[in-house]
Design an enzyme around this catalytic site. Structure first.
Site, PDB file in Angstrom:
ATOM      1  N   ALA A   1      18.723  61.862 -16.675  1.00  0.00           N
ATOM      2  CA  ALA A   1      18.000  61.121 -16.062  1.00  0.00           C
ATOM      3  C   ALA A   1      18.206  60.855 -14.637  1.00  0.00           C
ATOM      4  O   ALA A   1      17.464  61.115 -13.668  1.00  0.00           O
ATOM      5  CB  ALA A   1      17.994  59.586 -16.647  1.00  0.00           C
TER       6      ALA A   1
ATOM      7  N   HIS B   1      26.025  56.395 -32.005  1.00  0.00           N
ATOM      8  CA  HIS B   1      25.525  57.564 -31.509  1.00  0.00           C
ATOM      9  C   HIS B   1      24.701  57.424 -30.132  1.00  0.00           C
ATOM     10  O   HIS B   1      24.748  58.027 -29.096  1.00  0.00           O
ATOM     11  CB  HIS B   1      24.572  58.555 -32.462  1.00  0.00           C
ATOM     12  CG  HIS B   1      24.073  59.674 -31.821  1.00  0.00           C
ATOM     13  ND1 HIS B   1      24.871  60.604 -31.198  1.00  0.00           N
ATOM     14  CD2 HIS B   1      22.608  60.119 -31.409  1.00  0.00           C
ATOM     15  CE1 HIS B   1      24.129  61.703 -30.812  1.00  0.00           C
ATOM     16  NE2 HIS B   1      22.774  61.344 -30.887  1.00  0.00           N
TER      17      HIS B   1
ATOM     18  N   ARG C   1      16.669  58.944 -38.582  1.00  0.00           N
ATOM     19  CA  ARG C   1      18.428  58.638 -38.583  1.00  0.00           C
ATOM     20  C   ARG C   1      18.743  57.349 -39.196  1.00  0.00           C
ATOM     21  O   ARG C   1      19.610  57.139 -40.223  1.00  0.00           O
ATOM     22  CB  ARG C   1      18.816  58.800 -37.275  1.00  0.00           C
ATOM     23  CG  ARG C   1      18.763  59.826 -36.610  1.00  0.00           C
ATOM     24  CD  ARG C   1      19.009  59.988 -34.991  1.00  0.00           C
ATOM     25  NE  ARG C   1      18.882  61.292 -34.683  1.00  0.00           N
ATOM     26  CZ  ARG C   1      19.432  61.740 -33.525  1.00  0.00           C
ATOM     27  NH1 ARG C   1      19.567  60.823 -32.640  1.00  0.00           N
ATOM     28  NH2 ARG C   1      19.079  62.997 -33.194  1.00  0.00           N
TER      29      ARG C   1
ATOM     30  N   ARG D   1      15.604  55.202 -32.198  1.00  0.00           N
ATOM     31  CA  ARG D   1      15.172  56.354 -31.614  1.00  0.00           C
ATOM     32  C   ARG D   1      14.975  57.802 -32.294  1.00  0.00           C
ATOM     33  O   ARG D   1      15.909  58.067 -33.247  1.00  0.00           O
ATOM     34  CB  ARG D   1      15.912  56.912 -30.228  1.00  0.00           C
ATOM     35  CG  ARG D   1      15.578  58.063 -29.852  1.00  0.00           C
ATOM     36  CD  ARG D   1      16.622  58.392 -28.565  1.00  0.00           C
ATOM     37  NE  ARG D   1      17.791  58.791 -28.835  1.00  0.00           N
ATOM     38  CZ  ARG D   1      18.179  60.023 -29.196  1.00  0.00           C
ATOM     39  NH1 ARG D   1      17.403  60.929 -29.502  1.00  0.00           N
ATOM     40  NH2 ARG D   1      19.692  60.062 -29.486  1.00  0.00           N
TER      41      ARG D   1
HETATM   42  C1  LIG Z   1      26.944  64.592 -29.030  1.00  0.00           C
HETATM   43  C2  LIG Z   1      25.458  63.885 -28.636  1.00  0.00           C
HETATM   44  C3  LIG Z   1      24.266  65.017 -28.831  1.00  0.00           C
HETATM   45  C4  LIG Z   1      23.074  64.394 -28.469  1.00  0.00           C
HETATM   46  N1  LIG Z   1      22.150  65.497 -28.794  1.00  0.00           N
HETATM   47  C5  LIG Z   1      20.949  65.080 -28.371  1.00  0.00           C
HETATM   48  C6  LIG Z   1      19.776  65.850 -28.475  1.00  0.00           C
HETATM   49  O1  LIG Z   1      19.789  67.105 -28.950  1.00  0.00           O
HETATM   50  N2  LIG Z   1      18.470  65.703 -27.960  1.00  0.00           N
HETATM   51  C7  LIG Z   1      18.319  64.089 -27.555  1.00  0.00           C
HETATM   52  O2  LIG Z   1      17.230  64.055 -27.304  1.00  0.00           O
HETATM   53  N3  LIG Z   1      19.279  63.553 -27.499  1.00  0.00           N
HETATM   54  C8  LIG Z   1      20.654  63.833 -27.523  1.00  0.00           C
HETATM   55  N4  LIG Z   1      21.448  62.915 -27.446  1.00  0.00           N
HETATM   56  C9  LIG Z   1      21.329  61.459 -26.623  1.00  0.00           C
HETATM   57  C10 LIG Z   1      21.370  62.146 -25.310  1.00  0.00           C
HETATM   58  O3  LIG Z   1      22.150  63.112 -25.041  1.00  0.00           O
HETATM   59  C11 LIG Z   1      21.635  61.077 -24.319  1.00  0.00           C
HETATM   60  O4  LIG Z   1      20.981  59.911 -24.645  1.00  0.00           O
HETATM   61  C12 LIG Z   1      21.135  61.304 -22.742  1.00  0.00           C
HETATM   62  O5  LIG Z   1      21.869  62.750 -22.491  1.00  0.00           O
HETATM   63  C13 LIG Z   1      21.707  60.264 -21.759  1.00  0.00           C
HETATM   64  O6  LIG Z   1      21.309  60.712 -20.537  1.00  0.00           O
HETATM   65  P1  LIG Z   1      21.610  59.822 -19.335  1.00  0.00           P
HETATM   66  O7  LIG Z   1      20.967  60.804 -17.942  1.00  0.00           O
HETATM   67  O8  LIG Z   1      20.454  58.738 -19.397  1.00  0.00           O
HETATM   68  O9  LIG Z   1      22.961  59.464 -19.147  1.00  0.00           O
HETATM   69  P2  LIG Z   1      24.137  60.461 -19.219  1.00  0.00           P
HETATM   70  O10 LIG Z   1      23.916  61.921 -19.387  1.00  0.00           O
HETATM   71  O11 LIG Z   1      25.147  59.609 -20.013  1.00  0.00           O
HETATM   72  O12 LIG Z   1      24.605  60.147 -17.771  1.00  0.00           O
HETATM   73  C14 LIG Z   1      25.246  59.116 -17.279  1.00  0.00           C
HETATM   74  C15 LIG Z   1      25.777  59.341 -15.825  1.00  0.00           C
HETATM   75  O13 LIG Z   1      25.857  58.012 -15.149  1.00  0.00           O
HETATM   76  C16 LIG Z   1      27.253  58.288 -14.282  1.00  0.00           C
HETATM   77  N5  LIG Z   1      27.575  56.841 -14.457  1.00  0.00           N
HETATM   78  C17 LIG Z   1      27.908  56.061 -15.473  1.00  0.00           C
HETATM   79  N6  LIG Z   1      28.230  54.494 -15.141  1.00  0.00           N
HETATM   80  C18 LIG Z   1      28.697  54.778 -13.800  1.00  0.00           C
HETATM   81  C19 LIG Z   1      29.205  54.364 -12.858  1.00  0.00           C
HETATM   82  N7  LIG Z   1      29.655  52.884 -13.106  1.00  0.00           N
HETATM   83  N8  LIG Z   1      29.253  54.586 -11.764  1.00  0.00           N
HETATM   84  C20 LIG Z   1      29.134  55.692 -11.438  1.00  0.00           C
HETATM   85  N9  LIG Z   1      28.258  56.650 -12.272  1.00  0.00           N
HETATM   86  C21 LIG Z   1      28.201  55.965 -13.439  1.00  0.00           C
HETATM   87  C22 LIG Z   1      27.973  59.156 -14.991  1.00  0.00           C
HETATM   88  O14 LIG Z   1      28.935  59.769 -14.080  1.00  0.00           O
HETATM   89  C23 LIG Z   1      26.696  60.110 -15.476  1.00  0.00           C
HETATM   90  O15 LIG Z   1      26.723  61.102 -14.314  1.00  0.00           O
HETATM   91  C24 LIG Z   1      22.681  63.444 -27.804  1.00  0.00           C
HETATM   92  C25 LIG Z   1      23.844  62.473 -27.661  1.00  0.00           C
HETATM   93  C26 LIG Z   1      25.147  63.037 -28.181  1.00  0.00           C
HETATM   94  C27 LIG Z   1      26.394  61.639 -28.017  1.00  0.00           C
END
Ligand SMILES: Cc1cc2nc3c(=O)[nH]c(=O)nc-3n(C[C@H](O)[C@H](O)[C@H](O)COP(=O)(O)OP(=O)(O)OC[C@H]3O[C@@H](n4cnc5c(N)ncnc54)[C@H](O)[C@@H]3O)c2cc1C
Length: 637
Positions: free
Chosen positions: A44, A401, A330, A435
């Site tokens: 994101a 998860h 799920r 989800r």
């Molecule tokens: C093991 C696993 C497998 C998965 N497989 C799938 C899949 O196959 N398909 C699917 O659709 N979803 C899957 N998911 C879910 C999906 O991976 C996550 O929902 C998604 O990647 C979240 O993306 P994001 O960008 O919102 O957050 P994240 O990828 O968690 O990124 C968060 C970012 O915010 C930063 N951050 C957080 N807090 C702070 C702070 N206070 N200060 C500075 N930086 C901060 C971190 O450093 C990081 O850069 C999986 C989840 C897990 C746990």
């Protein structure tokens, strides 16, 4: 407070187009005059930062890891959904929309979900153009597989490393902008508070995780893409560093929190193996394409799997849900696994596991094909358990998860604090009470690449923002409060480690606000959490100092926030007297043990307003209406 979702009306197919047309645009030359803060570099945040910079904005981007490409998104295994219908198996934008609204148990906004399904098509095109190596068929077309809650194959994947490959795509786009000087990157920097000036988000206070220095960063808008809060349970499939601090501190500054109790339990994780375990490992849902889930028919049957004949096995998902079989969503798969274990039919030493068996698929397709599809997952399983899943069935059990809850946002992805946008798992937007697999990556990239870059201009073009600098009283005050919390944690000098408190909180949450919940259990948790929080603030031991690398201090701040968030989750779960999706209140179930919704009273998104630690928050309700997918008892039979 009136919650205005800003959802467009009219035919759903054209809502996003008409909405975009009505939003203000910004002249490219003017974009250069504006700065946007993006916290987070996962799918994101990374995609948003790259896209906003590409549009010409100055972007300041933050993450707590040493590199943007280590965000937790890298762990995603199974795939990403898109309604391309390459398999010609009946998929369409409408079907993805329908499946997602139904899969979320009718607790999401139709307008948001339809937009997500539409944008899913663009995401795949963009990622392919970036060079993301999606799996392909012999013909050269991108391959698809099936995920839970769908009867079509619409999941695009790159072996079991889809998140990593997608993140590399976003990361390259981000690095290009860093190289061009359009993005200033701050790794190893943690956002600890939000700066609000005249009711608008204008910046963040951060701590440099190497030097400990507390600093402020100012901008016209702030975007949080900071991920989910599953680690409130201590044991989860999330990376150890995932935490709620950014969204929690924004909540305390006035952003409402949406549906905090909507958490997702994933059915296929490696079972807990001991008291001192600190992490759980996911076995991707994609494995349910070829793996069959079963337990022995008889209670207490401790024979090895191979010695249990076919007619003494219970393929309980196939038996109870013949249409979807092992590919039920799920929440349904997890509850059924718990049910058979509660009946005493669980396998393994603890009895808290069910089999995921590939023997039929190996016989049908041969081991090399299975290896090609899931090789890295099988290797991971073998390394962790010491068992070879080509020879014996995997043992799996549900684990925390994903969190569907998050900061409440309107259709533009703006929170209730003007100028504060929230994207990806950190917001509550699209998945309702459950989800569907492979839809988180889709949502994160939809938000970052396609939605936010269209909606954020409108705010920047219309808001009349005064120039502020570091000397502004709101900046000074927020900095002082942040430094105060850090000092307070260091001065406690108690006797217990941060982890020991976190582990206790996690156990309590899993037991009373986990896979199933009761009013009595939630009330018990609500009486215990404030006690535990008090104890934490009196007895936690944080070694070291503030002005240095100090991981114990980092963890302490995050766990302090989890204690407060846990209370809100239990309050939300207690206030929702129905079962829906992942929120299963034992008091509300059908005769067949399925979740029983109460649409007359609970067809709303809950949005909680902070009023002070220990003071009950105020519940606001955004009513949900369904014009296209009419609420019905979800059936996967
Ligand atoms: C093991 C696993 C497998 C998965 N497989 C799938 C899949 O196959 N398909 C699917 O659709 N979803 C899957 N998911 C879910 C999906 O991976 C996550 O929902 C998604 O990647 C979240 O993306 P994001 O960008 O919102 O957050 P994240 O990828 O968690 O990124 C968060 C970012 O915010 C930063 N951050 C957080 N807090 C702070 C702070 N206070 N200060 C500075 N930086 C901060 C971190 O450093 C990081 O850069 C999986 C989840 C897990 C746990």
């Amino acid at each position: 407070m009136e919650l205005d979702s800003k959802c467009p009306t009219g035919p759903i197919e054209t809502r996003w187009d008409r909405h975009r047309f009505n939003l203000k645009l910004m002249n490219p030359a003017n974009k250069r005059k504006h700065t946007i803060i993006v916290v987070g570099t996962g799918l994101a945040g990374g995609s948003a930062a790259a896209s906003l910079a590409e549009l010409g904005y100055n972007v300041k981007c933050f993450c707590f890891q040493d590199s943007p490409r280590r965000a937790h998104s890298i762990a995603a295994q199974g795939g990403i959904n898109a309604a391309k219908n390459y398999h010609n198996d009946g998929d369409s934008v409408y079907r993805l929309f329908y499946d997602t609204v139904k899969g979320g148990d009718f607790r999401s906004r139709e307008s948001n979900v339809y937009r997500l399904a539409q944008i899913s098509l663009n995401i795949i095109d963009q990622c392919v153009a970036q060079g993301v190596p999606f799996a392909r068929e012999y013909s050269g077309y991108l391959d698809n597989r099936s995920f839970g809650g769908a009867q079509v194959s619409r999941t695009f994947y790159a072996r079991g490393q889809t998140g990593q490959q997608l993140l590399l795509g976003a990361y390259q786009a981000l690095e290009r902008q860093i190289g061009a000087g359009q993005v200033e990157m701050f790794p190893r920097t943690e956002m600890l508070d939000l700066i609000v000036v005249d009711g608008r988000a204008r910046g963040i206070v951060t701590r440099n995780l190497i030097t400990g220095k507390i600093e402020s960063h100012l901008a016209e808008t702030v975007v949080l893409g900071t991920g989910g809060y599953g680690n409130v349970y201590y044991l989860s499939t999330n990376a150890k560093g995932c935490n709620a601090t950014a969204i929690w501190r924004a909540y305390k500054r006035g952003a409402l929190f949406g549906n905090p109790c909507f958490t997702q339990i994933h059915p296929t994780c490696i079972p807990v193996s001991g008291e001192y375990q600190s992490k759980l490992t996911l076995m991707s849902e994609s494995l349910r394409n070829d793996g069959r889930v079963w337990v022995p028919l008889a209670k207490g049957d401790v024979r090895p799997a191979a010695k249990i004949p076919e007619n003494e096995r219970d393929y309980f998902l196939e038996r109870r849900y013949p249409s979807f079989g092992n590919l039920v969503p799920r929440d349904v798969a997890s509850r059924n696994a718990k049910m058979v274990c509660d009946e005493g039919r669980g396998v393994g030493e603890s009895g808290l596991a069910v089999y995921l068996d590939f023997s039929d698929a190996i016989q049908r397709l041969g081991a090399p094909v299975i290896k090609e599809r899931y090789g890295n997952l099988f290797d991971m399983y073998q390394r962790i358990t010491g068992e070879d899943p080509y020879k014996v069935p995997m043992r799996i059990f549900p684990a925390i998860h994903y969190t569907m809850g998050g900061l409440w946002v309107d259709y533009n992805l703006m929170s209730t604090i003007p100028g504060l946008y929230v994207i990806g798992e950190a917001n509550f937007s699209d998945h309702g009470a459950n989800r569907l697999g492979a839809s988180a990556l889709m949502q994160g990239l939809a938000d970052g690449y396609f939605v936010l870059p269209n909606t954020i201009n409108d705010y920047i073009a219309s808001a009349k923002l005064e120039k502020i600098d570091d000397s502004h009283p709101a900046v000074k005050e927020t900095e002082a409060q942040t430094a105060g919390i850090t000092m307070r944690l260091l001065e406690i000098k108690g006797t217990r480690s941060v982890d020991s408190f976190h582990r206790d909180l996690g156990k309590l949450m899993w037991e009373y606000c986990g896979m199933s919940r009761t009013a009595e259990g939630l009330q018990h948790a609500l009486s215990k959490i404030p006690e535990m929080r008090e104890q934490f603030w009196h007895d936690v031991k944080v070694l070291g100092a503030g002005e240095e690398l100090n991981q114990s201090l980092e963890k302490a701040g995050r766990v302090a926030d989890f204690f407060e968030l846990a209370e809100l989750m239990c309050l939300d779960a207690l206030a929702r007297n129905e079962s829906c999706g992942g929120h299963f209140r034992e008091e509300y179930q059908t005769a067949e043990g399925e979740a029983a919704r109460d649409d007359d009273h609970y067809s709303y998104a809950a949005a909680w307003e902070f009023r002070g630690v220990g003071i009950p928050p105020t519940l606001h309700k955004e009513p949900l209406s369904f014009e296209y997918v009419h609420p019905a008892q979800r059936s996967y039979k």
